[in-house]
Design a protein around this motif. Sequence first.
Motif, PDB file in Angstrom:
ATOM      1  N   LYS A  75       0.838  -1.199   0.000  1.00 36.67           N
ATOM      2  CA  LYS A  75       0.000   0.000   0.000  1.00 36.67           C
ATOM      3  C   LYS A  75       0.876   1.253   0.000  1.00 36.67           C
ATOM      4  O   LYS A  75       1.815   1.363   0.791  1.00 36.67           O
ATOM      5  CB  LYS A  75      -0.859   0.013   1.272  1.00 36.67           C
ATOM      6  N   CYS A  76       0.539   2.190  -0.863  1.00 39.94           N
ATOM      7  CA  CYS A  76       1.240   3.475  -0.873  1.00 39.94           C
ATOM      8  C   CYS A  76       0.948   4.194   0.446  1.00 39.94           C
ATOM      9  O   CYS A  76      -0.189   4.226   0.908  1.00 39.94           O
ATOM     10  CB  CYS A  76       0.744   4.308  -2.052  1.00 39.94           C
ATOM     11  N   THR A  77       1.976   4.808   1.032  1.00 43.11           N
ATOM     12  CA  THR A  77       1.775   5.484   2.321  1.00 43.11           C
ATOM     13  C   THR A  77       0.995   6.788   2.148  1.00 43.11           C
ATOM     14  O   THR A  77       0.412   7.289   3.100  1.00 43.11           O
ATOM     15  CB  THR A  77       3.125   5.799   2.995  1.00 43.11           C
ATOM     16  N   ALA A  78       0.984   7.340   0.940  1.00 41.54           N
ATOM     17  CA  ALA A  78       0.280   8.613   0.734  1.00 41.54           C
ATOM     18  C   ALA A  78      -1.176   8.410   0.326  1.00 41.54           C
ATOM     19  O   ALA A  78      -2.074   8.980   0.937  1.00 41.54           O
ATOM     20  CB  ALA A  78       1.006   9.452  -0.310  1.00 41.54           C
ATOM     21  N   CYS A  79      -1.416   7.587  -0.713  1.00 40.36           N
ATOM     22  CA  CYS A  79      -2.785   7.479  -1.234  1.00 40.36           C
ATOM     23  C   CYS A  79      -3.432   6.126  -0.952  1.00 40.36           C
ATOM     24  O   CYS A  79      -4.597   5.909  -1.295  1.00 40.36           O
ATOM     25  CB  CYS A  79      -2.812   7.769  -2.727  1.00 40.36           C
ATOM     26  N   GLU A  80      -2.689   5.229  -0.332  1.00 41.92           N
ATOM     27  CA  GLU A  80      -3.204   3.914   0.056  1.00 41.92           C
ATOM     28  C   GLU A  80      -3.541   2.999  -1.107  1.00 41.92           C
ATOM     29  O   GLU A  80      -4.086   1.921  -0.900  1.00 41.92           O
ATOM     30  CB  GLU A  80      -4.439   4.046   0.974  1.00 41.92           C
ATOM     31  N   SER A  81      -3.251   3.387  -2.335  1.00 45.78           N
ATOM     32  CA  SER A  81      -3.540   2.455  -3.429  1.00 45.78           C
ATOM     33  C   SER A  81      -2.489   1.343  -3.440  1.00 45.78           C
ATOM     34  O   SER A  81      -1.358   1.539  -3.022  1.00 45.78           O
ATOM     35  CB  SER A  81      -3.610   3.178  -4.777  1.00 45.78           C
ATOM     36  N   VAL A  82      -2.935   0.158  -3.899  1.00 47.04           N
ATOM     37  CA  VAL A  82      -2.082  -1.021  -3.825  1.00 47.04           C
ATOM     38  C   VAL A  82      -1.172  -1.104  -5.042  1.00 47.04           C
ATOM     39  O   VAL A  82      -1.626  -0.973  -6.174  1.00 47.04           O
ATOM     40  CB  VAL A  82      -2.962  -2.296  -3.712  1.00 47.04           C
ATOM     41  N   LYS A 113       8.019   3.774  -6.400  1.00 47.44           N
ATOM     42  CA  LYS A 113       7.264   4.981  -6.724  1.00 47.44           C
ATOM     43  C   LYS A 113       5.831   4.566  -6.993  1.00 47.44           C
ATOM     44  O   LYS A 113       5.573   3.681  -7.811  1.00 47.44           O
ATOM     45  CB  LYS A 113       7.886   5.625  -7.972  1.00 47.44           C
ATOM     46  N   CYS A 114       4.891   5.169  -6.277  1.00 41.62           N
ATOM     47  CA  CYS A 114       3.479   4.779  -6.406  1.00 41.62           C
ATOM     48  C   CYS A 114       2.979   5.027  -7.826  1.00 41.62           C
ATOM     49  O   CYS A 114       3.190   6.092  -8.394  1.00 41.62           O
ATOM     50  CB  CYS A 114       2.619   5.556  -5.416  1.00 41.62           C
ATOM     51  N   ARG A 115       2.291   4.029  -8.389  1.00 46.05           N
ATOM     52  CA  ARG A 115       1.797   4.160  -9.756  1.00 46.05           C
ATOM     53  C   ARG A 115       0.594   5.102  -9.844  1.00 46.05           C
ATOM     54  O   ARG A 115       0.295   5.627 -10.902  1.00 46.05           O
ATOM     55  CB  ARG A 115       1.416   2.787 -10.312  1.00 46.05           C
ATOM     56  N   SER A 116      -0.102   5.313  -8.715  1.00 44.67           N
ATOM     57  CA  SER A 116      -1.259   6.210  -8.764  1.00 44.67           C
ATOM     58  C   SER A 116      -0.865   7.664  -8.543  1.00 44.67           C
ATOM     59  O   SER A 116      -1.256   8.543  -9.306  1.00 44.67           O
ATOM     60  CB  SER A 116      -2.279   5.841  -7.689  1.00 44.67           C
ATOM     61  N   CYS A 117      -0.095   7.928  -7.467  1.00 45.69           N
ATOM     62  CA  CYS A 117       0.125   9.333  -7.105  1.00 45.69           C
ATOM     63  C   CYS A 117       1.576   9.772  -7.239  1.00 45.69           C
ATOM     64  O   CYS A 117       1.896  10.939  -7.057  1.00 45.69           O
ATOM     65  CB  CYS A 117      -0.382   9.600  -5.683  1.00 45.69           C
ATOM     66  N   GLY A 118       2.474   8.860  -7.561  1.00 42.62           N
ATOM     67  CA  GLY A 118       3.861   9.246  -7.770  1.00 42.62           C
ATOM     68  C   GLY A 118       4.701   9.376  -6.513  1.00 42.62           C
ATOM     69  O   GLY A 118       5.885   9.698  -6.583  1.00 42.62           O
ATOM     70  N   GLU A 119       4.091   9.142  -5.374  1.00 43.44           N
ATOM     71  CA  GLU A 119       4.813   9.236  -4.097  1.00 43.44           C
ATOM     72  C   GLU A 119       6.002   8.254  -4.073  1.00 43.44           C
ATOM     73  O   GLU A 119       5.871   7.103  -4.490  1.00 43.44           O
ATOM     74  CB  GLU A 119       3.840   8.899  -2.950  1.00 43.44           C
ATOM     75  N   GLU A 120       7.144   8.738  -3.603  1.00 40.86           N
ATOM     76  CA  GLU A 120       8.295   7.844  -3.422  1.00 40.86           C
ATOM     77  C   GLU A 120       8.152   7.160  -2.057  1.00 40.86           C
ATOM     78  O   GLU A 120       8.278   7.809  -1.027  1.00 40.86           O
ATOM     79  CB  GLU A 120       9.607   8.647  -3.442  1.00 40.86           C
TER      80      GLU A 120
HETATM   81 ZN   LIG Z   1       0.222   6.680  -3.918  1.00 43.84          ZN
END
Ligand SMILES: [Zn+2]
Length: 234
Positions: free
Chosen positions: A94-101, A214-221
């Motif tokens: 899970k992305c720590t910023a947007c929670e998308s998997v 790097k999150c595929r949804s929001c780009g968060e590292e």
């Molecule tokens: Zn994200």
Amino acid sequence: MALPQVNSSKYSTKLPSTNEVIEFRPYLVKEEKILMIAIESKDQKQMVRAMQDVIKACVYNDIDVKKLTTFDLEWMFIQLRAKSVGERVDLKLKCTACESVNNIGVNLEEIYIENPKEMSNVINFSDTIGITVKHPSIDDIADLEKDAESMDGILEIMAKSVETIFDEENVYNAKDEGLAEVTKFLENLNSGQFKKLTDYYSSIPTVKAKLDFKCRSCGEENELEVKGLQNFFT
Ligand SMILES: [Zn+2]
């Protein structure tokens, strides 16, 4: 007639708790079957038993799989899995910023044993009373009567890993006193004393990997730490 053996590769690794060099072969279809049945059961005890059986079958050294520590078992299982099935596992993180998997491929070679600060196995609860403890063994967990996640289960694991209880005059051997007595002793600790015990357990080594993606949804590292065998194989 004895048919030819198709598989004869041999690998080695070091057992984390003792640094003993362990030689092993990859697991084969017959052993994979044992693991699959255990995974399908979703029963933690059966899972531990299956891993013990597979390690026993694949390791050439004469080791007592019942006495392995939890992190020895985790480590050996990862080495076996890497050489048997492949070094790559796919994790859903899970992305720590947007929670998308995100699906992240992890190389099992990147997993290492985290050795938190080493703690004394002597725990003092007062000026005169204390205990000595050991790391819980696989069997302490596989033989658990209570649910491993419940408070009763945690107390049972702790009670099983107490070796002695001492006061000013005596040293009591936990095995001689029996599990019920030791559990009662632990239940009579106050929360400050009990924390000393939980601190000891949180210092037990475990398998760990640092994963950056790097999150595929929001780009968060993301920089994540994944710990514990179950989080690499679900
Ligand atoms: Zn994200």
